[in-house]
Design a protein around this motif. Structure first.
Motif, PDB file in Angstrom:
ATOM      1  N   VAL A  77       0.852  -1.192   0.000  1.00 51.12           N
ATOM      2  CA  VAL A  77       0.000   0.000   0.000  1.00 51.12           C
ATOM      3  C   VAL A  77       0.883   1.235   0.000  1.00 51.12           C
ATOM      4  CG1 VAL A  77      -1.613   1.376   1.385  1.00 51.12           C
ATOM      5  CG2 VAL A  77      -1.978  -1.083   1.116  1.00 51.12           C
ATOM      6  N   ALA A  88       0.313   5.492   0.423  1.00 50.65           N
ATOM      7  CA  ALA A  88      -0.737   6.403   0.852  1.00 50.65           C
ATOM      8  C   ALA A  88      -0.160   7.719   1.331  1.00 50.65           C
ATOM      9  CB  ALA A  88      -1.561   5.754   1.975  1.00 50.65           C
ATOM     10  N   VAL A 121      -5.530   6.568   0.839  1.00 50.68           N
ATOM     11  CA  VAL A 121      -4.785   5.524   0.131  1.00 50.68           C
ATOM     12  C   VAL A 121      -4.679   5.895  -1.341  1.00 50.68           C
ATOM     13  CG1 VAL A 121      -4.815   3.103  -0.556  1.00 50.68           C
ATOM     14  CG2 VAL A 121      -5.504   3.745   1.753  1.00 50.68           C
ATOM     15  N   VAL A 161      -6.250  -0.802   5.670  1.00 48.05           N
ATOM     16  CA  VAL A 161      -6.279   0.191   6.752  1.00 48.05           C
ATOM     17  C   VAL A 161      -5.051   0.055   7.641  1.00 48.05           C
ATOM     18  CG1 VAL A 161      -7.549   0.924   8.809  1.00 48.05           C
ATOM     19  CG2 VAL A 161      -8.793   0.349   6.711  1.00 48.05           C
ATOM     20  N   HIS A 210      -2.166   1.550   5.910  1.00 48.39           N
ATOM     21  CA  HIS A 210      -2.271   3.016   5.864  1.00 48.39           C
ATOM     22  C   HIS A 210      -1.754   3.648   7.158  1.00 48.39           C
ATOM     23  CE1 HIS A 210      -4.946   6.806   5.153  1.00 48.39           C
ATOM     24  NE2 HIS A 210      -3.682   7.028   4.895  1.00 48.39           N
ATOM     25  N   GLU A 211      -2.030   3.012   8.267  1.00 42.93           N
ATOM     26  CA  GLU A 211      -1.549   3.539   9.540  1.00 42.93           C
ATOM     27  C   GLU A 211      -0.018   3.573   9.568  1.00 42.93           C
ATOM     28  OE1 GLU A 211      -3.207   4.859  12.080  1.00 42.93           O
ATOM     29  OE2 GLU A 211      -5.033   4.668  10.877  1.00 42.93           O
ATOM     30  N   SER A 268       1.907   3.739   6.928  1.00 37.90           N
ATOM     31  CA  SER A 268       2.344   4.716   5.930  1.00 37.90           C
ATOM     32  C   SER A 268       2.349   6.124   6.497  1.00 37.90           C
ATOM     33  CB  SER A 268       1.438   4.649   4.697  1.00 37.90           C
ATOM     34  OG  SER A 268       1.512   3.383   4.077  1.00 37.90           O
ATOM     35  N   ARG A 269       1.411   6.401   7.372  1.00 39.38           N
ATOM     36  CA  ARG A 269       1.357   7.728   7.992  1.00 39.38           C
ATOM     37  C   ARG A 269       2.647   8.035   8.754  1.00 39.38           C
ATOM     38  NH1 ARG A 269      -4.387   6.634   9.472  1.00 39.38           N
ATOM     39  NH2 ARG A 269      -5.711   8.036   8.226  1.00 39.38           N
ATOM     40  N   GLY A 328      -6.524  10.421  -3.319  1.00 37.74           N
ATOM     41  CA  GLY A 328      -6.819   9.313  -2.430  1.00 37.74           C
ATOM     42  C   GLY A 328      -8.300   9.119  -2.191  1.00 37.74           C
ATOM     43  N   GLU A 337     -11.904   5.006   3.448  1.00 44.05           N
ATOM     44  CA  GLU A 337     -12.258   3.634   3.797  1.00 44.05           C
ATOM     45  C   GLU A 337     -13.688   3.322   3.394  1.00 44.05           C
ATOM     46  OE1 GLU A 337     -12.682   0.877   7.837  1.00 44.05           O
ATOM     47  OE2 GLU A 337     -11.526   2.744   7.897  1.00 44.05           O
TER      48      GLU A 337
END
Length: 787
Positions: free
Chosen positions: A179, A181, A186, A206, A209-210, A212-213, A512, A515
């Motif tokens: 992923v 994002a 995303v 999801v 994504h966390e 990636s932050r 992006g 969810e």
């Protein structure tokens, strides 16, 4: 000397370090990214001006793996890195897809991103490190980039998500998902899964994504220390006025064109409207003409998107969930091992399956060393499929990427090599295209493999979803057309079985998606996938029970490891003889697993029986059919098992006396023998006289038992002492002392009559011994086999 800046972040128990200022300082942005002992350098450069008349954004991404990174020298004839491998091409696309939408509209300066793997530790995959390094390099370069993005890989092991799993963990995982994002949404998803549910896939996205932050936060931290001044974008002409003028001139024509369902007729009407727009701006300056051409596409998008959002009406008249008509055929081509023609609307693919032996596997030389791949999927997109004239030749990046997507979708449903020991190649040739030819490849590939007799666990189907997003309003559309792909905001492809998802790919053209949108898209895709599987089942709902008559047969057998040497033989002599004699291919691995292949089942059976004979142990009392290998005066040697010979003594050929063996047997003659004995030295005694040579049945041994030798028991040999006093048999003759070193004198003509001789059964034979007679016939001390 160096103005070095760094930033670090921990993800999945591993530290990602980003460094700039030490290396490649003349690039607009350069970042050295390190995770473990995997190191990737990414450098970004951008042209300072735009070529006259250019109306597109020329972004190029190159990812390269240096063999020195893993302490290896490239294999083969060329000893330096050459053209991009499939993995390098796919990773280049992996970097390109999430960053491309983040450049502003109207920015047409050429941008080059080069990511090079300098060190690889075998534990931390360099593709994720390269994506993070590219994002960081763009963010600090000053180029107008609306990033950063972060990237993460997710596995699914024992019901738990695993962040950035090692290669060994990935082998055990039911999911391999990547992923990319921004902190808010995303941007890109690429995955292969073992029939995961929609909820599990969404949870994995999801979860990634966390992570990636956190990467985005580290890149922002680095940019605050080391970013260059941002570029100033030139203010262009007022586009709104140009767009309004175009709407008055051709708006009605475009609306009418998009009410036509046929692609060819619709294209003609759209081309006429575009020509009319060009005439309307014929007197404008070149820059205004260029903007007008771009605004025509914007106007087309507004009309199509508005009809979908407001009316729920699509270009071809469908609603948002309906899948186009599907027609499937199998066995389409007579000489292929398996074939299918899959047509969905105006998208069509001819897909073939070819089965091969182990030597047809693809050898891959990469950072991890040599590896072999038994499943290949190749996708071709000729220009005639869209009615155009264009380049036709080696596959481009798009074709490699689409083929790999279909590969990921089908790969989880393949049987294991133990269940189906074939190399499999699927070839997809797109003959028509109007939306999602990669998903047509998935459907056609599944049908073609089942037609070829590949025992897939379950059939696989794929569907492409689209998105129209305007503010808070959105519409997810199933089975998108080519125009809906170009004018929409998302390309969301989902493939799987009736049990779950096997592959998910998503590309976003906006900043992006949320969810909520992904959840709706996954649910709608599940409905569409079920419908397509039902249509495919009308052509073929399960794997054929038999392989094509043109496909090679492969049978597997196992032998003890200590027998491998005997099967191969010295320098491969035995296995080459098996192949040359039977015509079958024979492959054997270090574990003793043997694969025998041929298109002729009789050749396979012959090779299998040969190998069984090599590894089998002779059993006394068993009757065998063999061939006479050689004839000697005292009997015949018979090959009764592959690689195993035994002696049929002259006395065991028939119950009656045999004066000359060659009067009864000839070399190459087939005979039936009974194994009497295998002595401690491995010598084998066989008998023909106790076996019916016609039926192979065992006969009763009617020969009377042997009588004791004349002269009685020889008794103990005792201490041989001085050999001067020697006796033969049971007689009392003393031949006197032997000569002491002197000349024994001439032997004379022949040795004369040595007196009565006895055969092996103690019967007297007063005739002269034959010239060169074996020792046991002349009274010598030989073993029972005459050797």
């Amino acid at each position: 000397m160096f103005n070095i800046h760094t930033a670090e972040v921990e993800i999945g128990g591993k530290t990602l370090k980003l460094e700039t200022g030490r290396i490649a300082r003349q690039a607009d942005g350069a970042v050295l990214a390190t995770m473990g002992e995997t190191v990737v350098l990414c450098a970004v450069t951008a042209a300072k001006s735009v070529k006259p008349g250019q109306d597109f954004f020329p972004l190029t991404v190159h990812y390269q793996e240096k063999f020195s990174a893993a302490g290896r020298i490239p294999g083969g004839f060329f000893k330096r890195e050459r053209g991009a491998t499939e993995k390098e091409t796919l990773t280049s696309r992996l970097i390109d897809r999430p960053i491309r939408p983040l450049f502003p509209e109207g920015f047409y300066n050429e941008v080059l991103v080069i990511a090079q793997v300098l060190s690889y530790d075998g534990e931390n995959e360099p593709d994720i490190v390269a994506m993070c390094a590219a994002s960081a390099a763009l963010t600090i370069s000053g180029v107008p980039f609306m990033g950063p993005i972060g990237a993460a890989r997710v596995g699914f092991i024992d019901g738990e998500y695993v962040l950035n799993p090692s290669p060994e963990q990935t082998k055990e995982s039911k999911l391999d998902l990547v992923v990319a994002a921004t902190p808010n949404a995303v941007m890109m998803v690429e995955s292969e899964a073992q029939e995961l549910s929609e909820e599990e896939m969404l949870g994995a996205v999801v979860f990634a994504h966390e992570a990636s932050r956190k990467v985005c936060d580290a890149i922002i931290d680095l940019a605050e220390k080391a970013a260059k001044d941002p570029w100033e974008l030139e203010q262009g002409l007022d586009k709104s006025a140009i767009k309004a003028r175009l709407k008055d001139a051709i708006g009605a024509d475009i609306e009418a064109a998009y009410r036509v369902t046929g692609k060819s007729e619709r294209s003609e009407l759209l081309n006429a409207a575009r020509a009319k727009a060009k005439e309307a701006f014929a007197d404008a300056d070149p820059q205004e003409q260029l903007i007008a051409q771009k605004q025509v596409k914007v106007l087309e998008a507004d009309i199509v998107r508005g009809a979908i959002l407001k009316e729920g009406r699509r270009i071809d008249g469908r609603d948002t969930k309906t899948v186009r008509p599907i027609e499937s055929m199998v066995g389409f081509l007579p000489r292929t091992h398996g074939s299918a023609l899959f047509t969905r609307g105006e998208t069509q693919a001819i897909v073939t399956t070819t089965l091969g032996t182990k030597d047809a596997e693809q050898m891959i030389d990469g950072l991890e060393g040599l590896s072999y791949q038994r499943f290949m999927l190749h996708y071709n997109f000729p220009p005639y499929s869209v009615g155009e004239v264009g380049r036709f030749g080696a596959p481009g990046r798009r074709e490699v990427g689409h083929g790999k997507l279909a590969w990921r979708a089908l790969h989880p449903m393949l049987p294991s090599v133990e269940e189906f020991p074939y190399t499999i190649r699927v070839l997809s040739d797109i003959t028509e295209s109007n939306g999602s030819s990669s998903m047509a490849t998935v459907c056609g590939g599944s049908l073609a493999m089942m037609d070829a007799g590949v025992p897939l666990k379950r059939p696989v189907a794929g569907i492409a979803m689209g998105l129209i997003l305007e503010g808070q309003d959105f519409a997810v559309i199933s089975d998108i057309l080519g125009d809906e792909d170009h004018l929409g905001d998302m390309d969301f492809k989902v493939a799987g079985t009736d049990q779950g998802i096997t592959s998910l790919q998503m590309d976003i053209k906006v900043a992006g998606i949320t969810e909520e949108i992904m959840k709706v898209a996954l649910g709608q895709a599940k409905e569409g996938r079920a419908h397509i599987l039902g249509e495919m089942a009308k052509a073929l709902d399960s794997t054929r029970g038999e392989l094509s008559a043109h496909a090679p047969r492969i049978e597997t057998m196992s032998v003890p490891k200590d027998k491998i040497r005997e099967i191969i033989g010295t320098g491969g002599k035995v296995i080459r003889e098996i192949v040359a004699t039977t015509g079958a291919k024979v492959d054997i691995d270090d574990e003793g697993v043997i694969k025998i292949s041929s298109s002729d089942v009789n050749q396979i059976e012959a090779a299998r029986q040969w190998i069984r004979g090599i590894v089998a142990e002779p059993e006394p009392g068993t009757i065998y059919t063999g061939k006479v290998a050689s004839i000697v005066d005292f009997g015949a040697f018979v090959t009764f098992m592959p690689g195993k010979d035994g002696l049929v003594h002259v006395s065991e050929i028939k119950n009656e006396r045999v004066e000359n063996v060659r009067d009864v047997l000839s070399e190459g003659q087939e005979v039936k023998v009974k194994l009497l004995e295998v002595d401690s030295r491995g010598k084998v005694r066989l008998s023909m006289r106790v076996v019916d040579q016609e039926t192979g049945a065992e006969l009763e041994d009617t020969r009377p038992p042997r009588e004791p030798r004349e002269g009685g028991d020889r008794g103990p040999r005792g201490d041989r002492g001085d050999r001067g006093d020697r006796r033969r048999g049971g007689g009392d003759r003393d031949r006197g002392p032997r000569r002491d070193g002197g000349d024994r004198g001439p032997r004379g003509e022949g040795r004369g009559d040595r007196g009565p001789r006895r055969d092996r059964d103690g019967n007297r034979d007063d005739g002269p011994a034959p010239e060169f007679a074996p020792a046991f016939l002349t009274g010598g001390r030989n073993d029972n086999d005459g050797e």
